[in-house]
Design a protein around this motif. Structure first.
Motif, PDB file in Angstrom:
ATOM      1  N   THR A  36       0.821  -1.209   0.000  1.00 54.38           N
ATOM      2  CA  THR A  36       0.000   0.000   0.000  1.00 54.38           C
ATOM      3  C   THR A  36       0.857   1.262   0.000  1.00 54.38           C
ATOM      4  OG1 THR A  36      -0.196  -0.026   2.423  1.00 54.38           O
ATOM      5  CG2 THR A  36      -1.921  -1.145   1.166  1.00 54.38           C
ATOM      6  N   SER A  37       2.144   1.084  -0.164  1.00 55.06           N
ATOM      7  CA  SER A  37       3.051   2.229  -0.245  1.00 55.06           C
ATOM      8  C   SER A  37       3.764   2.191  -1.596  1.00 55.06           C
ATOM      9  CB  SER A  37       4.079   2.153   0.892  1.00 55.06           C
ATOM     10  OG  SER A  37       4.974   1.086   0.668  1.00 55.06           O
ATOM     11  N   ARG A  38       4.692   3.042  -1.761  1.00 51.16           N
ATOM     12  CA  ARG A  38       5.466   3.067  -3.012  1.00 51.16           C
ATOM     13  C   ARG A  38       6.656   2.114  -2.968  1.00 51.16           C
ATOM     14  NH1 ARG A  38       5.447   9.573  -3.575  1.00 51.16           N
ATOM     15  NH2 ARG A  38       3.232   9.758  -4.015  1.00 51.16           N
ATOM     16  N   LEU A  39       6.658   1.201  -2.010  1.00 53.84           N
ATOM     17  CA  LEU A  39       7.799   0.311  -1.820  1.00 53.84           C
ATOM     18  C   LEU A  39       7.590  -1.084  -2.393  1.00 53.84           C
ATOM     19  CD1 LEU A  39       8.592   1.295   1.871  1.00 53.84           C
ATOM     20  CD2 LEU A  39       9.835   2.005  -0.171  1.00 53.84           C
ATOM     21  N   SER A  40       6.455  -1.328  -3.017  1.00 51.30           N
ATOM     22  CA  SER A  40       6.180  -2.660  -3.569  1.00 51.30           C
ATOM     23  C   SER A  40       7.261  -3.047  -4.568  1.00 51.30           C
ATOM     24  CB  SER A  40       4.810  -2.677  -4.242  1.00 51.30           C
ATOM     25  OG  SER A  40       4.465  -3.989  -4.602  1.00 51.30           O
ATOM     26  N   GLY A  41       7.770  -4.261  -4.425  1.00 46.15           N
ATOM     27  CA  GLY A  41       8.827  -4.740  -5.302  1.00 46.15           C
ATOM     28  C   GLY A  41      10.231  -4.469  -4.784  1.00 46.15           C
ATOM     29  N   THR A  42      10.344  -3.732  -3.697  1.00 44.48           N
ATOM     30  CA  THR A  42      11.653  -3.444  -3.118  1.00 44.48           C
ATOM     31  C   THR A  42      12.240  -4.712  -2.512  1.00 44.48           C
ATOM     32  OG1 THR A  42      10.918  -1.205  -2.593  1.00 44.48           O
ATOM     33  CG2 THR A  42      12.886  -1.981  -1.470  1.00 44.48           C
ATOM     34  N   LYS A  43      13.479  -4.976  -2.785  1.00 47.02           N
ATOM     35  CA  LYS A  43      14.167  -6.160  -2.269  1.00 47.02           C
ATOM     36  C   LYS A  43      14.365  -6.049  -0.751  1.00 47.02           C
ATOM     37  CE  LYS A  43      14.747  -7.943  -6.325  1.00 47.02           C
ATOM     38  NZ  LYS A  43      13.883  -8.966  -6.786  1.00 47.02           N
ATOM     39  N   ASP A  44      14.369  -7.210  -0.089  1.00 43.07           N
ATOM     40  CA  ASP A  44      14.500  -7.247   1.371  1.00 43.07           C
ATOM     41  C   ASP A  44      15.704  -6.473   1.916  1.00 43.07           C
ATOM     42  OD1 ASP A  44      12.176  -8.681   1.601  1.00 43.07           O
ATOM     43  OD2 ASP A  44      13.147 -10.605   1.972  1.00 43.07           O
ATOM     44  N   PRO A  45      16.900  -6.618   1.328  1.00 41.85           N
ATOM     45  CA  PRO A  45      18.039  -5.855   1.860  1.00 41.85           C
ATOM     46  C   PRO A  45      17.821  -4.338   1.823  1.00 41.85           C
ATOM     47  CG  PRO A  45      18.826  -7.614   0.441  1.00 41.85           C
ATOM     48  CD  PRO A  45      17.331  -7.552   0.274  1.00 41.85           C
ATOM     49  N   GLU A  46      17.128  -3.862   0.780  1.00 42.99           N
ATOM     50  CA  GLU A  46      16.842  -2.424   0.685  1.00 42.99           C
ATOM     51  C   GLU A  46      15.842  -1.991   1.757  1.00 42.99           C
ATOM     52  OE1 GLU A  46      16.147  -0.912  -3.399  1.00 42.99           O
ATOM     53  OE2 GLU A  46      16.755  -2.939  -4.004  1.00 42.99           O
ATOM     54  N   LEU A  47      14.829  -2.832   1.997  1.00 46.20           N
ATOM     55  CA  LEU A  47      13.860  -2.510   3.053  1.00 46.20           C
ATOM     56  C   LEU A  47      14.543  -2.482   4.416  1.00 46.20           C
ATOM     57  CD1 LEU A  47      10.722  -4.594   2.033  1.00 46.20           C
ATOM     58  CD2 LEU A  47      11.022  -2.113   1.886  1.00 46.20           C
ATOM     59  N   LYS A  48      15.405  -3.474   4.656  1.00 47.76           N
ATOM     60  CA  LYS A  48      16.120  -3.532   5.928  1.00 47.76           C
ATOM     61  C   LYS A  48      16.972  -2.285   6.121  1.00 47.76           C
ATOM     62  CE  LYS A  48      19.437  -6.252   8.511  1.00 47.76           C
ATOM     63  NZ  LYS A  48      20.482  -7.223   8.467  1.00 47.76           N
ATOM     64  N   GLU A  49      17.662  -1.869   5.067  1.00 42.38           N
ATOM     65  CA  GLU A  49      18.494  -0.671   5.143  1.00 42.38           C
ATOM     66  C   GLU A  49      17.649   0.570   5.436  1.00 42.38           C
ATOM     67  OE1 GLU A  49      20.844   2.073   2.002  1.00 42.38           O
ATOM     68  OE2 GLU A  49      21.334  -0.067   1.928  1.00 42.38           O
ATOM     69  N   LYS A  50      16.494   0.663   4.788  1.00 44.36           N
ATOM     70  CA  LYS A  50      15.603   1.804   4.999  1.00 44.36           C
ATOM     71  C   LYS A  50      15.145   1.872   6.454  1.00 44.36           C
ATOM     72  CE  LYS A  50      11.329   3.786   3.155  1.00 44.36           C
ATOM     73  NZ  LYS A  50      11.865   5.115   2.970  1.00 44.36           N
ATOM     74  N   VAL A  51      14.759   0.733   7.006  1.00 41.18           N
ATOM     75  CA  VAL A  51      14.290   0.684   8.389  1.00 41.18           C
ATOM     76  C   VAL A  51      15.432   1.009   9.348  1.00 41.18           C
ATOM     77  CG1 VAL A  51      13.430  -0.871  10.177  1.00 41.18           C
ATOM     78  CG2 VAL A  51      12.382  -0.883   7.927  1.00 41.18           C
ATOM     79  N   GLU A  52      16.603   0.439   9.105  1.00 40.44           N
ATOM     80  CA  GLU A  52      17.745   0.699   9.977  1.00 40.44           C
ATOM     81  C   GLU A  52      18.177   2.159   9.919  1.00 40.44           C
ATOM     82  OE1 GLU A  52      20.677  -2.158   8.729  1.00 40.44           O
ATOM     83  OE2 GLU A  52      19.805  -3.736   9.976  1.00 40.44           O
ATOM     84  N   ARG A  53      18.102   2.756   8.737  1.00 40.01           N
ATOM     85  CA  ARG A  53      18.509   4.153   8.568  1.00 40.01           C
ATOM     86  C   ARG A  53      17.584   5.087   9.336  1.00 40.01           C
ATOM     87  NH1 ARG A  53      18.827   4.129   3.223  1.00 40.01           N
ATOM     88  NH2 ARG A  53      16.719   4.883   2.941  1.00 40.01           N
TER      89      ARG A  53
END
Length: 60
Positions: A31-48
């Motif tokens: 439901t966001s603009r993050l659909s299709g984002t790879k797990d490592p990128e999501l993890k980095e976003k959350v950690e950042r």
């Protein structure tokens, strides 16, 4: 206490609704603009941001 969650697309959309109904700030990848984002990128976003907990169903 409200917790901020980012839910990965392999989890059901209903989890976003459930957690929001409990007073948490929850965003589902679908439901966001993050659909299709790879797990490592999501993890980095959350950690950042250090303000959300990522929920991911995959075991990789």
């Amino acid at each position: 206490m409200s917790i901020r969650f980012l839910i990965d697309e392999d989890c059901p959309l209903s989890l976003e609704t459930l957690l929001n109904s409990k007073g948490h700030d929850t965003i589902h990848v679908k439901t966001s603009r993050l659909s299709g984002t790879k797990d490592p990128e999501l993890k980095e976003k959350v950690e950042r941001k250090k303000e959300k907990i990522c929920i991911d169903y995959s075991v990789t």
